[in-house]
Design a protein around this motif. Structure first.
Motif, PDB file in Angstrom:
ATOM      1  N   LEU B  35       0.862  -1.252  -0.078  1.00 35.92           N
ATOM      2  CA  LEU B  35      -0.009  -0.107   0.018  1.00 35.92           C
ATOM      3  C   LEU B  35       1.005   1.320  -0.053  1.00 35.92           C
ATOM      4  CD1 LEU B  35      -2.675  -1.215   2.539  1.00 35.92           C
ATOM      5  CD2 LEU B  35      -3.017  -0.795   0.305  1.00 35.92           C
ATOM      6  N   ASN B  36       0.848   1.867  -1.332  1.00 40.58           N
ATOM      7  CA  ASN B  36       2.013   2.983  -1.431  1.00 40.58           C
ATOM      8  C   ASN B  36       1.412   4.515  -1.219  1.00 40.58           C
ATOM      9  OD1 ASN B  36       4.262   1.409  -1.899  1.00 40.58           O
ATOM     10  ND2 ASN B  36       3.586   1.135  -3.935  1.00 40.58           N
ATOM     11  N   GLY B  37       0.299   4.359  -0.768  1.00 35.63           N
ATOM     12  CA  GLY B  37      -0.555   5.542  -0.519  1.00 35.63           C
ATOM     13  C   GLY B  37      -0.061   6.534   0.720  1.00 35.63           C
ATOM     14  N   LEU B  39       3.299   7.667   2.645  1.00 34.02           N
ATOM     15  CA  LEU B  39       4.448   8.003   2.340  1.00 34.02           C
ATOM     16  C   LEU B  39       5.540   8.318   3.383  1.00 34.02           C
ATOM     17  CD1 LEU B  39       3.359   9.994  -1.018  1.00 34.02           C
ATOM     18  CD2 LEU B  39       4.965   7.817  -1.200  1.00 34.02           C
ATOM     19  N   ALA B  49       3.188  13.094   6.038  1.00 30.93           N
ATOM     20  CA  ALA B  49       2.982  12.323   4.828  1.00 30.93           C
ATOM     21  C   ALA B  49       2.568  10.926   4.903  1.00 30.93           C
ATOM     22  CB  ALA B  49       4.412  12.482   3.998  1.00 30.93           C
ATOM     23  N   ILE B  78      -5.210   5.613   2.444  1.00 28.47           N
ATOM     24  CA  ILE B  78      -6.033   6.356   1.305  1.00 28.47           C
ATOM     25  C   ILE B  78      -6.549   5.332   0.374  1.00 28.47           C
ATOM     26  CG2 ILE B  78      -3.883   6.857  -0.007  1.00 28.47           C
ATOM     27  CD1 ILE B  78      -5.089   9.647  -0.332  1.00 28.47           C
ATOM     28  N   GLU B  79      -5.879   4.320   0.148  1.00 33.24           N
ATOM     29  CA  GLU B  79      -6.491   3.192  -0.845  1.00 33.24           C
ATOM     30  C   GLU B  79      -7.814   2.534  -0.476  1.00 33.24           C
ATOM     31  OE1 GLU B  79      -3.558   3.156   0.361  1.00 33.24           O
ATOM     32  OE2 GLU B  79      -1.694   2.742  -1.109  1.00 33.24           O
ATOM     33  N   LEU B  87     -14.727   7.937  -5.421  1.00 29.50           N
ATOM     34  CA  LEU B  87     -13.692   8.822  -4.631  1.00 29.50           C
ATOM     35  C   LEU B  87     -14.461   9.271  -3.496  1.00 29.50           C
ATOM     36  CD1 LEU B  87     -11.852  10.936  -7.160  1.00 29.50           C
ATOM     37  CD2 LEU B  87     -10.991   8.743  -6.137  1.00 29.50           C
ATOM     38  N   GLN B  91     -11.199  13.531  -1.688  1.00 23.61           N
ATOM     39  CA  GLN B  91     -10.491  13.198  -2.795  1.00 23.61           C
ATOM     40  C   GLN B  91     -10.904  13.928  -3.815  1.00 23.61           C
ATOM     41  OE1 GLN B  91     -10.938   8.796  -2.416  1.00 23.61           O
ATOM     42  NE2 GLN B  91      -8.646   8.855  -2.322  1.00 23.61           N
ATOM     43  N   ILE B 106      -0.098  15.076  -0.041  1.00 28.61           N
ATOM     44  CA  ILE B 106      -1.355  15.010  -0.297  1.00 28.61           C
ATOM     45  C   ILE B 106      -2.028  13.943   0.559  1.00 28.61           C
ATOM     46  CG2 ILE B 106      -3.350  14.702  -1.985  1.00 28.61           C
ATOM     47  CD1 ILE B 106      -2.282  17.519  -1.514  1.00 28.61           C
ATOM     48  N   MET B 109      -2.660  15.211   3.629  1.00 31.34           N
ATOM     49  CA  MET B 109      -3.729  16.402   3.859  1.00 31.34           C
ATOM     50  C   MET B 109      -5.237  15.774   3.569  1.00 31.34           C
ATOM     51  SD  MET B 109      -2.112  19.145   3.927  1.00 31.34           S
ATOM     52  CE  MET B 109      -0.300  19.829   3.731  1.00 31.34           C
ATOM     53  N   ILE B 110      -5.456  14.670   2.763  1.00 35.64           N
ATOM     54  CA  ILE B 110      -6.756  14.139   2.444  1.00 35.64           C
ATOM     55  C   ILE B 110      -6.942  13.328   3.709  1.00 35.64           C
ATOM     56  CG2 ILE B 110      -7.793  12.354   1.115  1.00 35.64           C
ATOM     57  CD1 ILE B 110      -6.420  13.381  -1.365  1.00 35.64           C
TER      58      ILE B 110
END
Lengths: 739, 156
Positions: B35-37, B39, B49, B78-79, B87, B91, B106, B109-110
């Motif tokens: 899961l790369n959302g 960071l 992040a 986020i995924e 969305l 998003q 982001i 932030m989301i």
């Protein structure tokens, strides 16, 4: 929004999920493709390919560093080719696939790179029309084109049918560009087309460099010296024997790294590894930084402005003389994500993935470092965290290559926050002396400026790679701060002007360019001092500027007039009279003609100064911006917001801290940046000139922000701030001394 | 010694094998689960992040050891915020406002905004700025981000 049929990186990366690349397959396919691709900037095929279905691939040497140019460049290509926007995909910054259009810097991606692309697209379109005319046996000028289809009455032939999958084999002549479309016919350029990268970014599935994983890839971390010039004396590998998954400790000279099976193993290994280093205390004392700068040996003087005779004008009887010194501190790039890179050596060839703004230069640097033929190195750009100049990406790429070479497997290096803050190249300290003379009528008769800035030792603009320096591998010890002499001279027509850049032999930290390098620091001093002269002449600061601008330079004058209207500027001299109370409000103006040759920006900043706390709040920034033809107004506004906000941060808060050994600003507590509550409201007037060439917009607006703030503070409280950052301590000290 | 741990991520129970239960949740999400959302930004809980939700609360996954995440606790990345192709309103608002530059911040932030709006249907601009004061954006996208959060308010 319109989705691109397949964002570029998807060819190499499987979108989302684990993003594991089957690299034997992707690499071979790409290598085959690479073998056929011409890369000369004088060939249409270097920029464009059209497949049998009419889909266009745009190969761009300029890369999107988070600015939106990927979208803007696709707009330019789609417009000039007459294909739908969503039929264009972009491949960026791959030395095997894209032409070397130069580093992505200097606000040149649209202005220079985009115009090469426009020329290639226009040339391709003209050729396609010629071919269609022959195929349809009609005169070329009777044909119409839209959506990648050429029509003669009810007969038609598509781009895909004409050239699909084959080369154009057409030369470009930059001296004789193709005939471009008339901007009045634009359907794509000039429109606020939504950015192609945003949908994946908000879903958390954008292929950042940080998310690239190759099969068999290991994780590396570097252990930097505790002081800048320390030598590595010994390493105790036994100190990490209990860390799971350690593959190898890599040591070469003063370069030290750990490679592990997992990222956590590499992090723990790097934290736990015991090493002893020599003592080194070669940095100047921070409190005396600008004394150090002034005392640094001058390598060469460069005169950038010379009109009349300032010495004579200054010596005249009856003139009023003013002098001031301005300081701008050392800054770090501070990208939100620390630098990251992946490297693989295979069959004696190196492939390097990074977020480098300069893959073509990086390729030459890596080849030099590893004594390899340039042709055996391939550098591929993958977007990383925002990049505002030459930060740590290239160094991380070299770190990854060092480790990959040592272990014989692909290695990913992720820098820590401290690696980034401590070791990215810095914006050098800038010291500026200014002097002027005003005669009895309030006219400026002389302007003298001296800029103490580091030299640029090499035309290649190679910033030495950290691991090459540490390991003693081939690398030239160049000093490369960028073209920081720009905007040392002024756009104002005084009778006598002398501007001199003292290029210094050295600067305390490895320098590089950070957003608006030199142009911002120099404009800061010039526009503040100009404001000092306006105040001395008891003149309105905007009128004062207009009085001395070249009347033929109508665009500059329009920018100033438009910002005055936008901000409802009240004509009067600064400082304002009778401002009582603890919180004083003021307004300040600043103006730049970027590099005295292109983009015009005029801003007005409004500030509130809390006298007791010494705190400055920038409440509102108005801007008039003229960069010629606007390709994407929404993308442009996004960039201008960024310029303003980043510069408010750099002006009010930011300053690199260090002791005699090393950087001590190693995280966001010790190097604070702006937070949401302190962000000003921004009001922008875009001056669009569809028939003018498009100029850069990534940097120019930053040039005017520090001076507008300083001038606004003077307007509010009658105190001149000349040393960035404007911390409460400095504001209070300035108020006490009544400067 | 390698050990198995169970996490509830985006509504699914996932078992992973790790060498060290002190490994941060962020690395388990990225390296073990792909899961790369979220960071890596600082590893110090200073920038945001890496933000994910744990039982609905925004959490800095870069400093949260796996050993502190119980199998029953609901981790959402986020995924998992969007429902398939649909969305989440936050998003969607970020797309509509084009509130992204490099986008590295982001995710945070989301995720921070989604958790904030879940408990504040009608926040003022000052409330939004305060709610996001712990998240760093270096590109200077703040004004658009605030607009996006405002747009999403009441829908999230």
């Amino acid at each position: 929004m319109t989705r691109h049929f397949n964002p570029s990186r998807r060819d190499l990366l499987t979108g989302g999920g684990a993003l594991i690349v089957s690299f034997s397959l992707a690499g071979e396919a790409a290598a085959q493709q690479a073998a056929q691709r011409p890369l000369s900037i004088a060939e249409v095929d270097a920029y464009l390919a059209i497949d049998v279905r009419g889909r266009v691939t745009l190969y761009s040497g300029k890369v999107d560093l988070g600015t939106g140019v990927r979208t803007a460049l696709a707009q330019i290509a789609a417009e000039e080719l007459d294909v739908p926007f969503n039929m264009v995909r972009v491949v960026e910054g791959d030395t095997a696939l894209t032409p070397d259009q130069g580093t992505t810097w200097g606000s040149l991606s649209i202005q220079a790179g985009g115009m090469q692309i426009r020329n290639a697209a226009a040339t391709a379109r003209a050729e396609l029309i010629e071919r269609a005319a022959r195929r349809l046996r009609v005169q070329a000028d009777t044909l119409t084109v839209s959506g990648g289809v050429i029509r003669a009455g009810d007969r038609r032939v598509s781009y895909g049918e004409l050239v699909g999958g084959r080369m154009f084999s057409l030369k470009l002549d930059p001296a004789k560009p193709a005939k471009f479309k008339d901007p009045k016919d634009y359907k794509i350029v000039g429109k606020p087309i939504a950015r192609v990268d945003i949908p994946d970014k908000v879903r958390g599935r954008f292929p950042y460099i940080n998310n690239l994983r190759l099969r068999g890839m290991l994780h590396g971390r570097v252990i930097r010296p505790p002081s800048v010039g320390a030598r590595l004396e010994s390493v105790d590998e036994g100190s990490i024997k209990d860390v799971a998954g350690i593959v190898q400790v890599v040591r070469e000279g003063n370069f030290l790294g750990v490679v592990a099976q997992t990222e956590w193993g590499a992090i723990k290994g790097a934290r736990q590894l015991k090493a002893s280093w020599s003592k080194w205390e070669g940095l100047p004392e921070q409190a005396k930084l600008f004394e150090h700068v002034r005392a640094t040996k001058v390598f060469r003087d460069e005169t950038t402005g010379n009109v009349g005779n300032t010495a004579e004008a200054m010596a005249k009887d009856g003139v009023r003389k003013l002098a001031a010194t301005y300081e701008f501190p050392i800054h770090t790039h501070g990208s939100t994500g620390p630098s990251c890179a992946v490297a693989e050596f295979r069959d004696g060839k190196l492939t390097s993935w990074s977020a480098s703004q300069a893959t073509h230069s990086l390729r030459r640097q890596l080849a030099e470092m590893f004594k390899m033929p340039v042709d055996d190195v391939r550098c591929i750009y993958l977007e990383g965290s925002g990049c505002y100049g030459r930060n740590g990406h290239e160094d991380a790429a070299a770190d990854a290559a060092m480790l990959a070479k040592a272990v014989g497997r692909p290695v990913r290096v992720q820098w820590s926050r401290a690696d980034e803050h401590g070791w990215d190249p810095k914006g050098p300290p800038t010291l500026i002396d200014l002097r002027a003379a005003i005669d009895g009528s309030g006219t400026v008769t002389a302007w003298e400026s001296e800029f103490f800035i580091p030299q640029q030792t090499d035309k290649s603009f190679f910033v030495p790679l950290i691991p090459a320096t540490l390991a003693g591998l081939p690398a030239k010890p160049d000093i490369a701060p960028g073209n920081i002499f720009h905007n040392s001279n002024i756009p104002y027509r005084f009778a006598n002007v002398k501007a001199v850049c003292h290029r210094l032999e050295s600067t305390p930290f490895r320098p590089s360019w950070i957003r608006t390098p030199g142009r911002m620091q120099n404009t800061y001093a010039n526009e503040c001092f100009l404001d000092e002269l306006a105040a001395a002449a008891n003149a309105d600061p905007i009128e004062f500027r207009l009085k001395y601008l070249d009347p033929a330079d109508k665009r500059g004058i329009e920018a100033l007039n438009r910002v005055a209207a936008l901000a409802k500027w009240e004509k009067r001299p600064s400082p304002q009279r009778g401002a009582g109370g603890n919180v004083a409000k003021g307004r300040g103006v600043s103006y730049v003609k970027y590099e005295l040759a292109r983009t015009y920006v005029a801003v007005v900043a409004e500030v509130e100064v809390d006298r007791a706390a010494g705190a400055i709040k920038v409440s509102k920034v108005y801007m008039a911006h003229d960069c010629g033809q606007i390709v994407n107004p929404d993308g442009l506004r996004n960039q201008l917001d960024g310029n303003v906000i980043q510069m408010v941060s750099r002006t009010l808060i930011e300053e690199l801290k260090f002791d005699r050994s090393h950087v001590t600003s190693l995280d966001w507590e010790s190097y604070p940046v702006i937070r949401f509550p302190d962000v000003p409201e921004i009001v922008i007037d875009l001056i669009d000139r569809p028939n003018a060439p498009p100029w850069g917009a990534g940097e120019p607006a930053a040039a005017v922000v520090p001076s507008a703030i300083s001038n606004a503070v003077f307007d509010a409280i009658g105190v001149r701030l000349r040393s960035v950052p404007y911390t409460p301590e400095k504001v209070k000290a300035a108020m006490r001394s009544g400067a | 010694m390698a050990e198995r741990r169970t996490l509830n991520v985006n509504g699914r129970s996932r078992t992973i094998t790790v060498d060290d239960p002190d490994m941060p949740l962020l690395l388990a999400l990225r390296e073990n689960l792909g899961l790369n959302g979220p960071l890596f930004g600082c590893g110090l809980a200073q920038c945001g992040a890496c933000t994910v939700h744990v039982d609905g609360k925004p959490v800095r996954s870069c400093v949260l050891p796996l050993s502190k995440v119980a199998p029953a606790q609901k981790v959402v990345t986020i995924e998992g915020l969007s429902q398939g192709s649909r969305l989440h309103p936050v998003q969607r608002a970020f797309v509509e406002e084009q509130a992204v530059q490099c986008g590295y911040c982001i995710n945070g932030m989301i995720m921070q905004s989604a958790a904030f709006l879940a408990g504040n249907k009608n926040p003022s601009e000052a409330d939004i700025r305060k709610a996001l004061a712990g998240n760093i954006c270096r590109c200077g996208t703040h004004t658009r981000i605030v607009r996006a959060v405002k747009r999403a308010a009441g829908q999230a």
